[in-house]
Each structure stands twice: as structure tokens, then as C-alpha cells.
Design a protein around this motif. Structure first.
Motif, PDB file in Angstrom:
ATOM      1  N   UNK A 162      -0.090  -0.633 -14.899  1.00 10.37           N
ATOM      2  CA  UNK A 162      -0.330  -0.502 -16.481  1.00 10.37           C
ATOM      3  C   UNK A 162      -1.960  -1.002 -16.595  1.00 10.37           C
ATOM      4  N   UNK A 163      -2.441  -1.695 -15.739  1.00 15.57           N
ATOM      5  CA  UNK A 163      -3.778  -2.183 -15.877  1.00 15.57           C
ATOM      6  C   UNK A 163      -4.529  -1.529 -14.869  1.00 15.57           C
ATOM      7  N   UNK A 164      -4.285  -0.599 -14.153  1.00 16.41           N
ATOM      8  CA  UNK A 164      -5.058   0.210 -12.875  1.00 16.41           C
ATOM      9  C   UNK A 164      -5.360  -0.808 -11.691  1.00 16.41           C
ATOM     10  N   UNK A 165      -6.393  -0.788 -11.261  1.00 19.30           N
ATOM     11  CA  UNK A 165      -6.778  -1.611 -10.098  1.00 19.30           C
ATOM     12  C   UNK A 165      -6.556  -3.054 -10.250  1.00 19.30           C
ATOM     13  N   UNK A 166      -6.932  -3.535 -11.475  1.00 21.57           N
ATOM     14  CA  UNK A 166      -6.719  -4.917 -11.600  1.00 21.57           C
ATOM     15  C   UNK A 166      -5.045  -5.321 -11.284  1.00 21.57           C
ATOM     16  N   UNK A 167      -4.189  -4.515 -11.718  1.00 22.24           N
ATOM     17  CA  UNK A 167      -2.934  -4.988 -11.268  1.00 22.24           C
ATOM     18  C   UNK A 167      -2.571  -5.084  -9.744  1.00 22.24           C
ATOM     19  N   UNK A 168      -3.313  -4.571  -9.198  1.00 24.62           N
ATOM     20  CA  UNK A 168      -3.308  -4.664  -7.615  1.00 24.62           C
ATOM     21  C   UNK A 168      -3.804  -6.027  -7.103  1.00 24.62           C
ATOM     22  N   UNK A 192      -8.215  -5.579  16.490  1.00 22.51           N
ATOM     23  CA  UNK A 192      -7.970  -6.963  15.991  1.00 22.51           C
ATOM     24  C   UNK A 192      -7.877  -6.837  14.443  1.00 22.51           C
ATOM     25  N   UNK A 193      -7.845  -5.814  13.892  1.00 22.24           N
ATOM     26  CA  UNK A 193      -7.621  -5.725  12.596  1.00 22.24           C
ATOM     27  C   UNK A 193      -6.464  -4.790  12.198  1.00 22.24           C
ATOM     28  N   UNK A 194      -5.763  -5.280  11.111  1.00 24.53           N
ATOM     29  CA  UNK A 194      -4.708  -4.172  10.462  1.00 24.53           C
ATOM     30  C   UNK A 194      -5.159  -4.281   8.949  1.00 24.53           C
ATOM     31  N   UNK A 195      -5.427  -3.136   8.440  1.00 26.25           N
ATOM     32  CA  UNK A 195      -5.735  -2.964   7.074  1.00 26.25           C
ATOM     33  C   UNK A 195      -4.615  -2.426   5.962  1.00 26.25           C
ATOM     34  N   UNK A 196      -4.406  -2.852   4.995  1.00 24.58           N
ATOM     35  CA  UNK A 196      -3.694  -2.610   4.129  1.00 24.58           C
ATOM     36  C   UNK A 196      -4.424  -2.267   2.778  1.00 24.58           C
ATOM     37  N   UNK A 197      -4.463  -0.950   2.455  1.00 23.52           N
ATOM     38  CA  UNK A 197      -5.071  -0.660   1.197  1.00 23.52           C
ATOM     39  C   UNK A 197      -4.372  -0.261   0.149  1.00 23.52           C
ATOM     40  N   UNK A 198      -4.375  -0.774  -1.004  1.00 20.83           N
ATOM     41  CA  UNK A 198      -3.525  -0.441  -2.161  1.00 20.83           C
ATOM     42  C   UNK A 198      -4.219   0.222  -3.335  1.00 20.83           C
ATOM     43  N   UNK A 199      -3.795   1.417  -3.556  1.00 21.01           N
ATOM     44  CA  UNK A 199      -4.345   2.165  -4.678  1.00 21.01           C
ATOM     45  C   UNK A 199      -3.469   2.502  -5.855  1.00 21.01           C
ATOM     46  N   UNK A 200      -4.018   2.530  -7.279  1.00 18.24           N
ATOM     47  CA  UNK A 200      -3.090   2.960  -8.201  1.00 18.24           C
ATOM     48  C   UNK A 200      -3.078   4.470  -8.323  1.00 18.24           C
ATOM     49  N   UNK A 201      -1.784   5.062  -7.870  1.00 13.15           N
ATOM     50  CA  UNK A 201      -1.363   6.497  -7.735  1.00 13.15           C
ATOM     51  C   UNK A 201      -1.673   6.926  -9.147  1.00 13.15           C
ATOM     52  N   UNK A 202      -2.447   8.023  -9.144  1.00 14.59           N
ATOM     53  CA  UNK A 202      -2.631   9.120 -10.159  1.00 14.59           C
ATOM     54  C   UNK A 202      -4.044   8.455 -11.101  1.00 14.59           C
ATOM     55  N   UNK A 203      -4.426   7.204 -10.771  1.00 12.85           N
ATOM     56  CA  UNK A 203      -5.696   6.828 -11.335  1.00 12.85           C
ATOM     57  C   UNK A 203      -7.035   7.012 -10.313  1.00 12.85           C
ATOM     58  N   UNK A 204      -6.798   7.386  -9.189  1.00 11.47           N
ATOM     59  CA  UNK A 204      -7.910   7.848  -8.293  1.00 11.47           C
ATOM     60  C   UNK A 204      -7.839   9.361  -8.051  1.00 11.47           C
TER      61      UNK A 204
END
Ligand code: PLP
Length: 483
Positions: free
Chosen positions: A198-204, A161-173
Motif C-alpha cells: 500500500x505504501x510502495x517502497x516505504x512498506x518494505x 562474502x556477501x548475499x544480497x536480498x533486494x526487495x521491490x514493490x511489484x508493479x510500482x517500478x
């Protein structure tokens, strides 16, 4: 029945199920319970010997009406959620020898070995329970500074019942964190590596807000979020404060101090609310790294967004502790008009300065610190050398803050929250210990296993993220759910 309202005052009160499934309140605010339950000392005494899951059942029952989830259903969700944890205590406490009366609360024994498992195990299973009952489907979108993504992906994997989209800042984790997301093979998990943030996870987070604002898209895919804007996360996280407290005190009623490595303030917001509910915590310490937004809030009364700095404790390289707005609601007499004004002001100027009265009010019982990279590395080294106990960089930030604030904190017992397993940050550990091969304490079988799996990931440049995501998400939706 306990209702939930937006901290910005818009919209009508909603029930618990709606608050959880919406994620954000419809006016862009954060859901808060209309009233915080009060817990008396007598009650705490009765809870003293409960297991983590039993205690969670008692505390959650104060927020969740039985007409929405029955007693047995809630017990069932909790059982399922915490079954994959590797320790029977779920969150054991380790008493360190190098400091007096100091305990490390190990929040990293879930399947993706960070504290995000503690909240998301419950929340994702809860959402799935609601969706199965309603026979509906929902799309989760989360941004991650390294740990929310893996935990969301793990608990959503295979849930139809769920699709999960997980966004991450490449190179910053770290590569280890990345592989936790990309090596899951289930078709309903979609990791997205975004370069040039430019602002890491906050951009996402900013892009996710735009997807939310896109009404037709949001409705078509039934978007929701399980980052710590979701009330379910904060609510669940109140439990570990109660549990930790009851584990270490000699007498229920005595005060303790707790230190929390903080970024988005979701964890600490839960601590602040636990105290407002009646838990005897003397000081809560907001432990920042060089990204010191909370330190400025609690020491200067200024909420300002500055440039991101990369640090060894990358999961708290966060610029905007948005859960602070949720906590503030409970400090200023639920004055939603003022909160709306500040939130809007922050959105346009990136800067809010609170007047003295407000500042004095919200900072009651809070201390703060900003640890340097060197302090973080030094304390990992010190504790490992002294007693072969390996802190991760976030646990290190938490302990270092209490060293710095020792004189203000006083002699009460102390809990430092450790939010990740060191094996997620191997390069930092090697640097801290000046070695080239990790000691056993710095490795974890789950991390080793992932090295043997193929990666499956969407890659995208930040510049085109919004349109690329809409395209990918819609295509997936039409292929799998359309018609
Ligand atoms: C998310 C995270 C934190 C910060 O928690 P907040 O609720 O965002 O303050 C701390 N440490 C680790 C390892 C994390 O993953």
C-alpha cells in the motif's frame, strides 16, 4: 581518530569500519561523524583539476583513518568501484542551451544507469574489502523504489562474502528496472518482488526494520543494509557536489545553486553536509514530485507522512525522507535528545511540527518545490524538442523546480542533478514526447541486453512478507553457509 555516533544518542561511539558494517546504529538511529571536516577555499583551489576518483580519494580521506584503510587500499577500492562506469569523467556535466548558465549533472553512467551506482559502487566494494579482511560473511537487505536494488545487486553479484536480498514493490517500478535485478544469474543475488504494497517502497523498509529487531535472526545471518541509512552512501555522495562545483566555476569561491530530485533525502543530505564542510553553495533545491514530504518540511516546517501517489518519477515516490533526521543533527547543535524525541514521535504519530526557531535554522539555504506530472512531462518535451537532449523524469523534476524558483534563486550558475538514464522509464518518455517508438537517446544497450536473459526471482505477497522472507533467507543460509 574520527568516531561515529548515533544521531539518537544511544550506544558508544564506533570507528568507521563498524559504522559501515552495522548500517543502522544499534539504537535504530543513523550514524553521523562526531565532527564534520572543514574544507578551506585554499584547499578547494588545489583540488580544482582533480579527476572524480582523485577528488573522491581526498574527500574520503578526511573521514577514514589510515589505520583502518591505507592510502593504497583506498585508491584500490576506488579504482575497482568506478572501473565499470561508461564515461571516463564518471559524472559528466552537460550545459543545456535552453537555459542560462545551467548544467545537468549526469549521475547515470554507472552499470545500472542511475545515480545509485555512484554511491553503491564504492560502498559495496568497501564492505567486501572489510569482509575479506575479516574473513566474514554478511547479508545485505535493501528495499528499492527502482534503482537501489539494481545497483546493489550488480555490485554484490559474485562477491563470495556477501548475499544480497533486494526487495521491490511489484508493479510500482518499471519492467526495465525489475529486469536489472532479476536477470543477474549469480547465486548470491536474491531479488524479491512483493505484490500489494500500500505504501510502495516505504512498506518494505518497515519489514526490514522488523528483521533488524529480530536479534537472533539478525545475528545468525549478520544482516546489514546499504540503503541510504548507511553512512557510506551519504559520505560518498558528498563527492559529486564538490566535483560538479569545481567543474563549472570560473573562480573558486563563487557561489552556485544546485537542484536535486529527492525522495529519501540521502543525496540532498550529502549536499547539505558538503556545504557545511565549506562548499560555496547558495541554495540547495529539494525537488519533489507530488509526494511532497520534503516540500512540506522546507516550506511549512511540518514532517508528515501522507498517502503515496504514483507519479512518472517513480524512484522518488517516497513518503519518508529519513535522512532528514541525519541532517538535522548538524543543524541543532548535535542535540540527540531532541532528535530521538522527534524520531519517536514521528514513528508513533506520522507527524512532527517543528517550532519556528528550529524551522528557520534547518531551512537556511534550502528551497523546495513539488512538480506535477504534467510539468514533468512538459519539460522533457521542451528540452528534447529544443536541443535533442533527453531528460529522464527525475532530472525533469529537478530542472522544473528551478524554473519555478527562478526569481528566488538569482543569477548564480546552476547545476541540476539528473539521477537516471531515460531508458529506465520508456513509457514516460513516449508519453512526454507523444510518440510510440523511443528515440535513440531513450534507449541503452544494457537495457536491450537484459531482454534476452531469463528472470530469476522470489515472489511474495506483502501480507506474509516478514515470515516468507525469514524462511527464504534462513533456508538459503543453511543450504549455503550452514554446518
Ligand atoms: C533514489 C533516487 C532519487 C532520490 O534520492 P534520495 O537520496 O532518496 O533523495 C532520485 N532519483 C532517482 C532516479 C533515484 O533512483
Amino acid at each position: 581518530m574520527l568516531q561515529f555516533v548515533s544521531n539518537k544518542g544511544g550506544g558508544k561511539p564506533v570507528d568507521f569500519e563498524t559504522a559501515i558494517l552495522d548500517g543502522f546504529a544499534l539504537d535504530g538511529g543513523l550514524y553521523v561523524p562526531e565532527i564534520l571536516p572543514e574544507i578551506k577555499e585554499e584547499q578547494l583551489k588545489e583540488w580544482k583539476d582533480l579527476s572524480y576518483v582523485e577528488l573522491a580519494f581526498e574527500i574520503l580521506s578526511l573521514f577514514i583513518d589510515r589505520s583502518i584503510i591505507s592510502e593504497n587500499e583506498l585508491k584500490g577500492i576506488l579504482q575497482t568501484a568506478y572501473a565499470p562506469f561508461e564515461k571516463k569523467e564518471i559524472i559528466p556535466l552537460y550545459k543545456i542551451k535552453s537555459r542560462k548558465d545551467t548544467y545537468i549533472m549526469e549521475l547515470f553512467h554507472g552499470p545500472t544507469i542511475s545515480f545509485k551506482d555512484v554511491g553503491l559502487a564504492f560502498l559495496v566494494n568497501l564492505i567486501n574489502f572489510f569482509l575479506e579482511r575479516k574473513k566474514e560473511h554478511l547479508t545485505l537487505v535493501v528495499a528499492t523504489t527502482g534503482d537501489t536494488g539494481p545497483a546493489t545487486a550488480y555490485f554484490a553479484a559474485g562477491k563470495s562474502n556477501i548475499d544480497a536480498w533486494v526487495l521491490y514493490p511489484k508493479g510500482l517500478i518499471t519492467e526495465e528496472q525489475e529486469r536489472q535485478m532479476t536477470t543477474l544469474q549469480q547465486a548470491n543475488v536474491h531479488p524479491v518482488g512483493v505484490s500489494n504494497c500500500p505504501d510502495g517502497g516505504d512498506d518494505l523498509d518497515a519489514v526490514i526494520s522488523k528483521l533488524y529487531a529480530n536479534k537472533s535472526f539478525k545475528e545468525k545471518l549478520k544482516l546489514s543494509s546499504v540503503n541510504s541509512i548507511n553512512w557510506g552512501r551519504v559520505m560518498m555522495q558528498t563527492v559529486h557536489y564538490f566535483y560538479g562545483y569545481l567543474q563549472i566555476v570560473d573562480t573558486v569561491g563563487e557561489q552556485v545553486n544546485m537542484s536535486v530530485p529527492s525522495g529519501g533525502f540521502g543525496n540532498l543530505c550529502a549536499g547539505g553536509l558538503a556545504r557545511k564542510m565549506g562548499l560555496p553553495i547558495k541554495y540547495l533545491v529539494a525537488a519533489n514530485n507530488k509526494n511532497a514530504c520534503l516540500h512540506r518540511i522546507f516550506s511549512e516546517g511540518r514532517f508528515t507522512k501522507e498517502e503515496i501517489i504514483e507519479t512518472p518519477s517513480s524512484a522518488i515516490d517516497i513518503l519518508i525522507p529519513f535522512n532528514f533526521w541525519r541532517y538535522l543533527y548538524f543543524c541543532i547543535d548535535k542535540d540527540t535528545e531532541r532528535i530521538k524525541k522527534w524520531m519517536d514521535e514521528f514513528k508513533t504519530t506520522g507527524n512532527v511540527t517543528f517550532d519556528k526557531e528550529i524551522f528557520e535554522n534547518y531551512k537556511k539555504g534550502f528551497l523546495s518545490n513539488s512538480s506535477s506530472d504534467q510539468e514533468t512531462l512538459n519539460i522533457i518535451n521542451e528540452i528534447y524538442t529544443a536541443e535533442s537532449y533527453l531528460l529522464d523524469p527525475h532530472g525533469a523534476v529537478s530542472l522544473n523546480a528551478t524554473d519555478v524558483l527562478k526569481n528566488v534563486l538569482g543569477n548564480e550558475k546552476l547545476i541540476c542533478l539528473a539521477t537516471a538514464h531515460p531508458s529506465k522509464f520508456p513509457e514516460v518518455i513516449k508519453k512526454a514526447l507523444s510518440i510510440s517508438v523511443l528515440p535513440k537517446a531513450g534507449t541503452h544497450q544494457s537495457i536491450e541486453n537484459e531482454k534476452r536473459l531469463c528472470e530469476k526471482v522470489h515472489l511474495c505477497n506483502h501480507e506474509y512478507l516478514e515470515e516468507a522472507l525469514i524462511h527464504a533467507m534462513e533456508t538459503n543460509w543453511d543450504l549455503t553457509k550452514g554446518k
